[in-house]
Design an enzyme around this catalytic site. Structure first.
Site, PDB file in Angstrom:
ATOM      1  N   THR A 161      -0.735   1.807   6.414  1.00 47.93           N
ATOM      2  CA  THR A 161      -0.328   0.686   5.599  1.00 47.93           C
ATOM      3  C   THR A 161      -0.285  -0.509   6.526  1.00 47.93           C
ATOM      4  O   THR A 161      -0.347  -0.210   7.864  1.00 47.93           O
ATOM      5  CB  THR A 161       0.732   0.879   5.058  1.00 47.93           C
ATOM      6  OG1 THR A 161       1.866   1.112   5.989  1.00 47.93           O
ATOM      7  CG2 THR A 161       0.700   2.160   3.961  1.00 47.93           C
ATOM      8  N   GLY A 215      -9.915  -3.953   2.649  1.00 52.76           N
ATOM      9  CA  GLY A 215      -9.364  -3.592   3.824  1.00 52.76           C
ATOM     10  C   GLY A 215      -9.608  -2.259   4.186  1.00 52.76           C
ATOM     11  O   GLY A 215     -10.773  -1.591   4.180  1.00 52.76           O
ATOM     12  N   ASP A 216      -8.368  -1.601   4.714  1.00 56.40           N
ATOM     13  CA  ASP A 216      -8.754  -0.179   5.285  1.00 56.40           C
ATOM     14  C   ASP A 216      -8.663   0.962   4.374  1.00 56.40           C
ATOM     15  O   ASP A 216      -9.230   2.069   4.430  1.00 56.40           O
ATOM     16  CB  ASP A 216      -7.774   0.157   6.525  1.00 56.40           C
ATOM     17  CG  ASP A 216      -6.427   0.017   6.110  1.00 56.40           C
ATOM     18  OD1 ASP A 216      -6.086  -1.080   5.129  1.00 56.40           O
ATOM     19  OD2 ASP A 216      -5.500   0.378   6.945  1.00 56.40           O
ATOM     20  N   THR A 257       0.737  -1.120  -0.109  1.00 56.44           N
ATOM     21  CA  THR A 257      -0.104  -0.028  -0.002  1.00 56.44           C
ATOM     22  C   THR A 257       0.795   1.318   0.067  1.00 56.44           C
ATOM     23  O   THR A 257       1.911   1.181   0.558  1.00 56.44           O
ATOM     24  CB  THR A 257      -0.954   0.205   1.032  1.00 56.44           C
ATOM     25  OG1 THR A 257      -1.614  -1.155   1.287  1.00 56.44           O
ATOM     26  CG2 THR A 257      -1.694   1.183   1.429  1.00 56.44           C
TER      27      THR A 257
HETATM   28  N1  ASP Z   1      -3.893  -2.001   4.430  1.00 55.04           N
HETATM   29  C1  ASP Z   1      -3.954  -2.580   3.157  1.00 55.04           C
HETATM   30  C2  ASP Z   1      -5.084  -3.722   3.371  1.00 55.04           C
HETATM   31  O1  ASP Z   1      -5.496  -4.165   4.257  1.00 55.04           O
HETATM   32  C3  ASP Z   1      -2.869  -3.585   2.920  1.00 55.04           C
HETATM   33  C4  ASP Z   1      -1.513  -3.321   3.213  1.00 55.04           C
HETATM   34  O2  ASP Z   1      -1.186  -2.073   3.420  1.00 55.04           O
HETATM   35  O3  ASP Z   1      -0.733  -4.029   3.380  1.00 55.04           O
HETATM   36  O4  ASP Z   1      -5.736  -3.854   2.343  1.00 55.04           O
END
Ligand code: ASP
Length: 375
Positions: free
Chosen positions: A273, A252-253, A222
């Site tokens: 992230t 996700g977030d 991310t």
């Molecule tokens: N935060 C992102 C998600 O959960 C993924 C990541 O940053 O690794 O989709």
């Protein structure tokens, strides 16, 4: 299993030393243009921040700046966590999430589980600018992108397709069987690069090593980027391919405004992230900005949000060990910080860092503050 929490000495000291933010701001004249982002591989964060600063210094809008910055990473096939080349879902399809916020107009836009478009940031920006809605997902988001002339493309690269095939080969039932391996190879042998080389002869050892690693240890990625110009205007964006091998449709977030991204023009912005589900359980980006509203410095605001993540695991270090989560915060005064749950992702991994570019145009990595230290 230890229920004790050992906050790092550094974290505790910084918390104690924090001056009320309002005091520090009043001493400062006009804000200095600043861009921060996650670090990302292949200097993705450094390049992103430099590009966003270039747009700001040319008089561009702060949202255009962060979109231009993250576009570099979305279009870079080497970054397997964002845009083109991102690792796919469990069906081998890349699904992208993004949210953005524009401080001066106080508007937001987001897309979730968007397929076939390399730059979800541009589509999230269109949702913000062209519609009354905040978020479009899946089929609707793709149709919307097409209305604006975006072409549907295959977002898998040769490398990410290899990683997906490798993941399929590594999936086993209880008896150790996988349908994705020729039965002449059974019973499964230890996975050595030399053996993988026989199955995938066209790839070099480094690529095979990478694909094997991401297949068995799905990585997080991310990019989050937050900008501030000399007039004090701010914008922010978070864009991702999300969790590798996820269930189709999982968001996700990153596309959740208030989760992976939040910005209040009166205060500042924050983003995240790492493992999105854990962030959503503390509404992380919103929490960080609210902490700054109540006078915390960015680093303390982040550490407080990280403590809430830790609390959700009863501060149990063993259960927290696999959790990878990072926050980034930029106050409208120009004060900034990156912060991570752990000092490093793995015991021998590199220190947690983030990228920053200040008005002198110098784009570099800085160390993040952290809550916990790996042994
Ligand atoms: N935060 C992102 C998600 O959960 C993924 C990541 O940053 O690794 O989709």
């Amino acid at each position: 299993m230890s229920k004790d929490i050992s906050f790092s000495r550094r974290a505790v000291m910084m918390g104690a030393a924090a001056l009320p933010l309002a005091q520090r701001i009043s001493a400062q004249a006009s804000p200095k243009a600043t861009v921060i982002s996650s670090a990302n591989d292949f200097n993705g964060g450094i390049n992103c921040c430099a590009k966003a600063m270039e747009v700001i210094q040319a008089g561009g809008d702060t949202l255009d700046a962060v979109v231009a910055g993250v576009n570099l990473v979305e279009l870079d096939p080497r970054d397997s966590s964002v845009g083109y080349g991102g690792l796919p879902n469990e069906e081998g399809v890349v699904e992208l999430d993004c949210s953005c916020m524009h401080g001066p107009t106080r508007r937001g836009g987001a897309v979730g589980a968007l397929r076939g478009i390399k730059t979800p940031s541009k589509i999230a920006q269109l949702v913000l600018a062209e519609t009354e809605h905040m978020m479009l997902v899946g089929e609707g988001a793709l149709k919307f992108a097409k209305i604006y002339g975006y072409q549907e493309e295959d977002l898998l690269t040769d490398r990410s397709r290899l990683a997906f095939r490798m993941w399929k080969r590594e999936m086993r039932d209880r008896s150790g069987h996988t349908n994705w391996e020729s039965i002449t190879d059974a019973p499964p042998k230890p996975k050595k690069i030399a053996e993988l080389k026989k199955v995938f002869p066209q790839y070099d050892e480094e690529t095979l090593g990478w694909a094997y690693d991401v297949a068995v240890n799905p990585p997080h990625g991310t990019i989050n980027c937050i900008s501030l110009n000399g007039k004090g205007e701010m914008s922010a964006i978070t864009t991702t391919s999300g969790m590798a091998w996820k269930i189709p449709g999982r968001c996700g977030d990153s596309p959740i405004i208030g989760g992976g991204l939040w910005l209040d023009q009166d205060i500042g912005g924050a983003g995240s992230t790492g493992r999105g589900e854990e962030n959503l359980r503390v509404a992380g980006a919103h929490t960080v900005v609210e902490n700054m509203r109540h006078g915390m410095a960015p680093k303390d605001a982040i550490l407080d949000a990280l403590k809430r993540v830790s609390r959700n695991f009863d501060h149990d270090l063993e259960r927290l060990a696999p959790i990878d989560i990072h926050f980034y915060a930029l106050h409208k005064s120009g004060e900034y910080a990156g912060g991570s749950l752990w000092d490093r992702r793995t015991p021998k991994g590199a220190p947690a860092q983030f990228a920053v570019c200040t008005s002198d145009g110098r784009s570099r990595h800085e160390n993040s503050v952290f809550l916990l230290q790996r042994k």
